[in-house]
Design an enzyme around this catalytic site. Structure first.
Site, PDB file in Angstrom:
ATOM      1  N   TYR A 236      19.187  13.410  27.356  1.00 48.77           N
ATOM      2  CA  TYR A 236      18.662  14.516  26.603  1.00 48.77           C
ATOM      3  C   TYR A 236      17.237  14.601  27.404  1.00 48.77           C
ATOM      4  CZ  TYR A 236      16.492  17.349  22.897  1.00 48.77           C
ATOM      5  OH  TYR A 236      15.933  18.438  22.130  1.00 48.77           O
TER       6      TYR A 236
ATOM      7  N   THR B 251      24.481  20.235  30.426  1.00 47.87           N
ATOM      8  CA  THR B 251      24.049  21.553  29.509  1.00 47.87           C
ATOM      9  C   THR B 251      22.637  21.862  29.813  1.00 47.87           C
ATOM     10  OG1 THR B 251      25.525  21.302  27.742  1.00 47.87           O
ATOM     11  CG2 THR B 251      23.571  22.354  27.421  1.00 47.87           C
TER      12      THR B 251
ATOM     13  N   GLY C 294      22.705  27.923  16.231  1.00 51.34           N
ATOM     14  CA  GLY C 294      22.217  26.767  15.927  1.00 51.34           C
ATOM     15  C   GLY C 294      21.268  27.053  14.901  1.00 51.34           C
TER      16      GLY C 294
ATOM     17  N   GLN D 270       9.504  29.946  43.267  1.00 53.67           N
ATOM     18  CA  GLN D 270      10.024  30.419  44.618  1.00 53.67           C
ATOM     19  C   GLN D 270      10.472  31.693  44.324  1.00 53.67           C
ATOM     20  OE1 GLN D 270      12.294  26.446  45.431  1.00 53.67           O
ATOM     21  NE2 GLN D 270      13.273  28.058  46.567  1.00 53.67           N
TER      22      GLN D 270
ATOM     23  N   ASP E  97      26.828  31.141  22.654  1.00 53.09           N
ATOM     24  CA  ASP E  97      27.114  29.854  21.962  1.00 53.09           C
ATOM     25  C   ASP E  97      28.677  29.140  22.066  1.00 53.09           C
ATOM     26  OD1 ASP E  97      27.012  27.509  19.973  1.00 53.09           O
ATOM     27  OD2 ASP E  97      25.026  28.237  19.699  1.00 53.09           O
ATOM     28  N   ASN E  98      28.584  27.791  22.526  1.00 49.59           N
ATOM     29  CA  ASN E  98      29.948  27.168  22.482  1.00 49.59           C
ATOM     30  C   ASN E  98      30.297  26.451  21.140  1.00 49.59           C
ATOM     31  OD1 ASN E  98      28.416  25.140  22.313  1.00 49.59           O
ATOM     32  ND2 ASN E  98      29.364  23.982  23.887  1.00 49.59           N
TER      33      ASN E  98
HETATM   34  P1  NAD Z   1      21.239  22.972  17.229  1.00 51.28           P
HETATM   35  O1  NAD Z   1      22.115  21.628  17.571  1.00 51.28           O
HETATM   36  O2  NAD Z   1      21.205  23.330  15.696  1.00 51.28           O
HETATM   37  O3  NAD Z   1      21.365  24.235  18.270  1.00 51.28           O
HETATM   38  C1  NAD Z   1      21.876  24.017  19.393  1.00 51.28           C
HETATM   39  C2  NAD Z   1      22.711  25.216  19.783  1.00 51.28           C
HETATM   40  O4  NAD Z   1      23.244  25.188  21.022  1.00 51.28           O
HETATM   41  C3  NAD Z   1      24.094  25.105  18.751  1.00 51.28           C
HETATM   42  O5  NAD Z   1      24.434  26.179  18.373  1.00 51.28           O
HETATM   43  C4  NAD Z   1      25.230  24.649  20.014  1.00 51.28           C
HETATM   44  O6  NAD Z   1      26.426  24.871  19.358  1.00 51.28           O
HETATM   45  C5  NAD Z   1      24.737  25.292  21.095  1.00 51.28           C
HETATM   46  N1  NAD Z   1      24.963  24.880  22.411  1.00 51.28           N
HETATM   47  C6  NAD Z   1      24.897  23.203  22.725  1.00 51.28           C
HETATM   48  N2  NAD Z   1      25.364  23.041  23.849  1.00 51.28           N
HETATM   49  C7  NAD Z   1      25.786  24.314  24.287  1.00 51.28           C
HETATM   50  C8  NAD Z   1      26.456  24.852  25.442  1.00 51.28           C
HETATM   51  N3  NAD Z   1      26.655  23.739  26.579  1.00 51.28           N
HETATM   52  N4  NAD Z   1      26.880  26.126  25.847  1.00 51.28           N
HETATM   53  C9  NAD Z   1      26.590  26.935  24.559  1.00 51.28           C
HETATM   54  N5  NAD Z   1      25.887  26.510  23.430  1.00 51.28           N
HETATM   55  C10 NAD Z   1      25.453  25.456  23.238  1.00 51.28           C
HETATM   56  O7  NAD Z   1      19.579  22.605  17.537  1.00 51.28           O
HETATM   57  P2  NAD Z   1      18.212  23.145  17.439  1.00 51.28           P
HETATM   58  O8  NAD Z   1      17.352  22.329  16.325  1.00 51.28           O
HETATM   59  O9  NAD Z   1      18.429  24.547  16.699  1.00 51.28           O
HETATM   60  O10 NAD Z   1      17.587  23.167  18.645  1.00 51.28           O
HETATM   61  C11 NAD Z   1      17.664  24.231  19.674  1.00 51.28           C
HETATM   62  C12 NAD Z   1      16.736  23.804  20.708  1.00 51.28           C
HETATM   63  O11 NAD Z   1      15.715  23.787  20.615  1.00 51.28           O
HETATM   64  C13 NAD Z   1      17.495  22.848  21.538  1.00 51.28           C
HETATM   65  O12 NAD Z   1      17.563  22.984  22.985  1.00 51.28           O
HETATM   66  C14 NAD Z   1      16.843  21.618  21.378  1.00 51.28           C
HETATM   67  O13 NAD Z   1      16.795  20.719  22.542  1.00 51.28           O
HETATM   68  C15 NAD Z   1      15.446  22.537  21.207  1.00 51.28           C
HETATM   69  N6  NAD Z   1      14.441  21.465  20.396  1.00 51.28           N
HETATM   70  C16 NAD Z   1      14.751  21.406  19.046  1.00 51.28           C
HETATM   71  C17 NAD Z   1      13.843  20.698  18.152  1.00 51.28           C
HETATM   72  C18 NAD Z   1      14.212  20.676  16.741  1.00 51.28           C
HETATM   73  O14 NAD Z   1      13.369  19.724  16.170  1.00 51.28           O
HETATM   74  N7  NAD Z   1      14.872  21.315  16.161  1.00 51.28           N
HETATM   75  C19 NAD Z   1      12.892  19.873  18.919  1.00 51.28           C
HETATM   76  C20 NAD Z   1      12.869  19.839  20.275  1.00 51.28           C
HETATM   77  C21 NAD Z   1      13.469  20.695  21.002  1.00 51.28           C
END
Ligand code: NAD
Ligand code: UDP
Length: 355
Positions: A169, A116, A34, A186, A55-56
């Site tokens: 979420y 997830t 991601g 724990q 990653d999926n």
């Molecule tokens: P993104 O969507 O670009 O990346 C998420 C990645 O997780 C993707 O590659 C996706 O394919 C993978 N993924 C999703 N569900 C999955 C699953 N069930 N199994 C395996 N892989 C899975 O998002 P991002 O902006 O890179 O965010 C990354 C993390 O940071 C996330 O957990 C998000 O909640 C957290 N986050 C991001 C932000 C932001 O502003 N970018 C803010 C708060 C929290």
């Protein structure tokens, strides 16, 4: 591919003997394809670590990791964290970034998003226990919901609708914090919880749906800039390089620090309305795109600004890159992406015309 979800990571074809001889740390990034994960992969490899990206590809893009696949310190495992798995490899650290982060993307299959957060969290915590690894959870400012305070500190309990369209979420991430925290209490697993505020930069998907990518892509392609509601809601935007510094500092912080397992806000306290962001993007891209107004999504938080005092105290961390500075490489990245996409579309049309 693994049999029965048991994987032996393949590090860019490096022979097994030399793999075993290596002394580098091995770091698992769940969600490594991601936006944040693919940038983090590069930073960790540049530092000398080996990275397993699991990653999926639900919202991650193969383009984000294509250049890494042949790297001797990078291995890719295609797997959904909702399902249990085993890894035949030592693991020193785990970053759990696996979860769609864009509202339209995480609302596409709300139950899967929730699973997830929960099953993904449980499976990765089990792996951390088995391997004796430290694990960092990417939590979010969304745990504060639609806050009724101007500055959100970690002590603020939040205002989240448990049954709204964002709850899959928000509540998933809130429950995941409980899972991580209790696994620390724990079972003594060394957990780190980063509450990430809106982060932007290169390697975001142009079709991601979040505000920075939408506005920049719209401005560059001359499409109307879509303001949701009146555009007076605020967000605080952190550039990716600052966020990586914060995440890595939290992961590396000394486990003897008394409160290091508590949640830590990571974000840039500069606060902007969506109108202000649109005006900056239009001006910086010299765009002629008009602003157009759409309905405000249900439960869209009206304001958001991190109190980062705890990160300053524990990690000596603060963001350095202003929104105006961070938008420069971000716009350049999206410009290159759009040019490439247009080139590919032209080539496809030419191919169709010939056949
Ligand atoms: P993104 O969507 O670009 O990346 C998420 C990645 O997780 C993707 O590659 C996706 O394919 C993978 N993924 C999703 N569900 C999955 C699953 N069930 N199994 C395996 N892989 C899975 O998002 P991002 O902006 O890179 O965010 C990354 C993390 O940071 C996330 O957990 C998000 O909640 C957290 N986050 C991001 C932000 C932001 O502003 N970018 C803010 C708060 C929290
Ligand atoms: N937003 C907008 N136009 C868009 C996309 C988003 O005005 O094309 C608004 C959205 O309503 C929200 C803010 O921008 O108030 C940030 O949205 P984003 O989806 O980036 O992140 P989040 O709401 O999760 O903070």
């Amino acid at each position: 591919m693994g049999k029965d979800n048991v994987y032996t990571p393949d590090f860019g074809g490096v022979p097994k003997a030399s793999r075993l001889a290596r002394k580098e740390r091995t770091i698992l990034i769940a969600g490594g394809a991601g936006f944040i994960g693919s940038n983090l992969s590069r930073r960790l490899i540049a530092r000398g670590d080996r990275v397993i990206c699991l990653d999926n590809l639900e919202t991650g893009r193969s383009e984000n990791i294509a250049a890494l696949l042949a790297h001797p310190k990078f291995a890719f495992v295609l797997h959904d964290v909702v399902r249990p798995f085993r890894l035949n490899s030592p693991i020193d650290q785990i970053y759990n970034l696996a979860c769609p982060a864009s509202p339209p993307k995480y609302q596409r299959d709300p139950l899967h998003t929730f699973k997830t957060c929960i099953f993904g969290g449980l499976n990765l915590l089990a792996l951390a226990r088995e391997k004796g690894a430290r694990i960092l959870q990417s939590s979010t400012s969304e745990v504060y919901g639609d806050p009724d305070c101007l500055l959100q500190s970690e002590d603020y309990r939040g205002r989240v609708n448990t049954v709204g369209p964002r709850s899959c979420y928000d509540e998933g991430k809130r429950a995941a914090e409980t899972l991580f925290y209790e696994t620390n209490r724990q079972h003594g697993v060394d957990v780190r919880i980063a509450r990430i505020f809106n982060t932007y930069g290169p390697r975001m998907d142009p079709g991601d749906g979040r505000v920075v990518s939408n506005f920049v892509v719209q401005a560059l392609s001359g499409a109307p800039i879509t303001i949701y509601g009146a555009g007076q809601q605020t967000r605080s935007f952190c550039y990716i390089d600052d966020m990586l510094d914060g995440l890595m500092a939290l992961m590396e912080a000394d486990d003897r620090l008394a409160t290091i397992n508590d949640p830590v806000n990571l974000g840039n306290p500069g606060e902007f309305t969506m109108i202000e962001l649109a005006q900056m993007v239009v001006q910086m891209t010299a765009s002629t795109s008009p602003l157009t107004y759409r309905d405000l999504p249900v439960d869209d938080p009206r304001q958001r600004r991190p109190d980062i005092a705890r990160a300053g105290r524990l990690l000596d961390w603060a963001p350095k890159i202003s929104l105006a500075e961070g938008l420069v490489p971000t716009i350049a990245y999206f410009r290159a992406e759009l040019t490439q996409m247009q080139g590919a579309a032209t080539a496809r049309r030419a191919g169709e015309a010939v056949s």
